[in-house]
Motif scaffolding. Structure first.
Motif, mmCIF file in Angstrom:
data_model
loop_
_atom_site.group_PDB
_atom_site.id
_atom_site.type_symbol
_atom_site.label_atom_id
_atom_site.label_comp_id
_atom_site.label_asym_id
_atom_site.label_seq_id
_atom_site.Cartn_x
_atom_site.Cartn_y
_atom_site.Cartn_z
ATOM 1 N N PHE A 111 1.589 -29.989 72.174
ATOM 2 C CA PHE A 111 2.629 -30.824 72.757
ATOM 3 C C PHE A 111 2.321 -32.308 72.562
ATOM 4 O O PHE A 111 1.159 -32.718 72.449
ATOM 5 N N LEU A 141 6.303 -31.257 77.377
ATOM 6 C CA LEU A 141 6.378 -29.908 76.828
ATOM 7 C C LEU A 141 7.661 -29.661 76.032
ATOM 8 O O LEU A 141 7.784 -28.618 75.383
ATOM 9 N N TRP A 149 6.956 -31.706 70.428
ATOM 10 C CA TRP A 149 5.794 -31.150 69.729
ATOM 11 C C TRP A 149 4.860 -32.239 69.234
ATOM 12 O O TRP A 149 5.289 -33.358 68.953
ATOM 13 N N TYR A 187 8.970 -22.675 78.537
ATOM 14 C CA TYR A 187 8.058 -23.410 77.663
ATOM 15 C C TYR A 187 7.146 -22.455 76.892
ATOM 16 O O TYR A 187 6.799 -22.713 75.733
#
Length: 469
Positions: A97, A107, A110, A202
């Motif tokens: 993350f 989250l 990336w 997530y």
């Protein structure tokens, strides 16, 4: 000329084009890793049977700096199998993350560097025909046990992200118990458990991101967890999700779970062994906590248990190294060879200091196993200790296709009788040193009777015995 990355990107684009009107086009995928069509206890890759053997210095190889050099050394040693946990437990590892300017993770965004490393691993292993067994979740990433601070550093900890609070997520500030006690709520999020949608979305996003890379590959196996004690619903959920994503992409995949119990006869292992419709293979690495004859016997019990629906049995981590906690280097070598002779489809030396990694002793075993394979194909023989006489426990182990080929392993010298009564000779016997990986002496033996086989001087040896034409 296209670069390696361009080729990899083109493969991803091609995979996306397979899906037409939301339905996956039929794809036979003849080259993918799958159970061998003529012996489902072994693997085939690119349409041919393959014995998966491995030895590597780490478990999450995509995180190491000298990846290409290490893969080249493995390939040169005869290794074609790695374990890759999607783990970030070690100092210096990247998280998936993005870390924001305030130091917290988002989250929903990336970290490109993490995924670039992962793509590089997949590309380099594909070029070297090295099979990657991925473990998606590692319970040791989210713990504070034994004085570590992994949960304190992890992006999933609410204090480290901008996405949820402790109250919203149901997480606690610390998890000091060993993860084997299964008290971390991270592993209870799925709908048939606590249905924690705050965290689950997530987790799903992470798995889907991983699959966006791996489903373009033919050389990937999937294992849900590292030695888990989780509820059964946890791996079932992720297995079903992986299969659904693969099907939508016109792909077929092989999935399993790895349970923590050291006794392969334990009830928890039945969750995998008794469900061939769900799990395509089994990873029985925890058998490597056992030693000697019990180690062999427990593995053979599993082979008999799944005989009605045979599947590959992998051992992605073989414990045992001098100075380690799980037996010494001799234990590591002997465990690895018992599984290879006993019918394992894949065997890998665990990373130091719990295993031998890619070391002098492991590379010698790799060389010896490849020499043995050149004379006796493992998918053509079966464990056959009943053909040995005057054998002491843990002295010698045999795989055979009676009358045609035999692989006879001595743990530390010794002598046994080999029943050749019903098979007239002659047979050619070729010794291979497990200590050096080199060929030993060769001789002709007669069939038609029980023949005494005496190993060379002390140390591990394997004999390839084949019928002379």
């Amino acid at each position: 000329m296209k670069t390696d990355r361009q080729h990899f990107t083109a493969a991803v684009v091609l995979l996306a084009l397979i899906v037409v009107d939301g339905r996956a086009a039929a794809a036979e995928q003849p080259d993918r890793i799958r159970p061998y069509s003529k012996n489902a206890s072994y693997w085939q890759y690119q349409g041919k049977p393959v014995l998966l053997l491995g030895a590597s210095k780490d478990d999450n190889l995509f995180q190491i700096d000298d990846l290409q050099k290490h893969l080249d050394a493995m390939h040169a040693a005869g290794a074609n199998f790695i374990r890759n946990t999607m783990s970030d437990r070690d100092e210096g590892n990247l998280y998936p993350f993005l870390q924001t300017d305030n130091g917290k993770y988002d989250l929903d965004q990336w970290n490109p560097a993490y995924w670039q490393r992962f793509e590089k691993l997949l590309r380099l292993t594909a070029q070297r025909e090295i099979i990657v067994q991925i473990e998606i979740w590692d319970r040791f990433d989210t713990t504070d046990a034994s004085g570590c601070d992994r949960w304190q550093r992890h992006p999933y900890n609410p204090k480290n992200n901008v996405n949820y609070t402790y109250e919203q997520s149901g997480f606690a500030a610390r998890y000091p118990d060993h993860p084997g006690k299964n008290k971390q709520p991270f592993f209870f999020t799925t709908p048939r458990q606590r249905n924690n949608r705050v965290v689950l979305k997530y987790q799903e996003r992470f798995v889907d991101k991983m699959l966006s890379y791996t489903l373009a590959c033919d050389h990937v196996l999937y294992c849900i967890d590292n030695e888990t004690s989780a509820e059964e619903a946890w791996p079932v959920y992720w297995t079903e999700r992986i299969r659904a994503r693969a099907k939508a992409s016109g792909k077929q995949v092989c999935v399993t779970e790895m349970w923590d119990d050291w006794d392969l006869k334990a009830e928890r292992h039945r969750r995998t062994l008794d469900h061939p419709e769900r799990y395509d293979f089994a990873d029985v690495s925890q058998n490597n906590q056992k030693m000697g004859q019990v180690h062999w016997d427990n593995f053979q019990w599993v082979r008999r248990h799944v005989a009605g629906k045979p599947r590959p049995l992998n051992t992605v981590k073989t414990y045992g190294a001098d100075g380690g906690r799980f037996g010494d280097a001799n234990d590591g070598v002997e465990r690895w060879w018992r599984h290879v002779i006993g019918g394992a489809a894949a065997a890998r030396f665990h990373r130091p200091d719990s295993g031998l990694g890619l070391s002098k002793r492991s590379t010698a075993s790799l060389a010896a196993a490849r020499k043995l394979e050149s004379l006796v194909k493992p998918w053509d023989v079966e464990a056959a200790n009943e053909l040995l006489t005057d054998r002491e426990d843990d002295e010698a182990y045999l795989a055979a296709r009676p009358g045609e080929a035999y692989a006879l392993y001595f743990t530390d010298g010794g002598r046994v009788g080999l029943k050749l009564d019903d098979h007239a000779g002659p047979f050619q016997l070729r010794w291979i040193s497990i200590a050096t990986g080199e060929w030993g002496k060769e001789k002709t033996i007669a069939g038609g009777a029980t023949v005494t086989i005496v190993a060379p001087p002390k140390g591990g040896w394997v004999a390839a015995i084949t019928k002379r034409q």
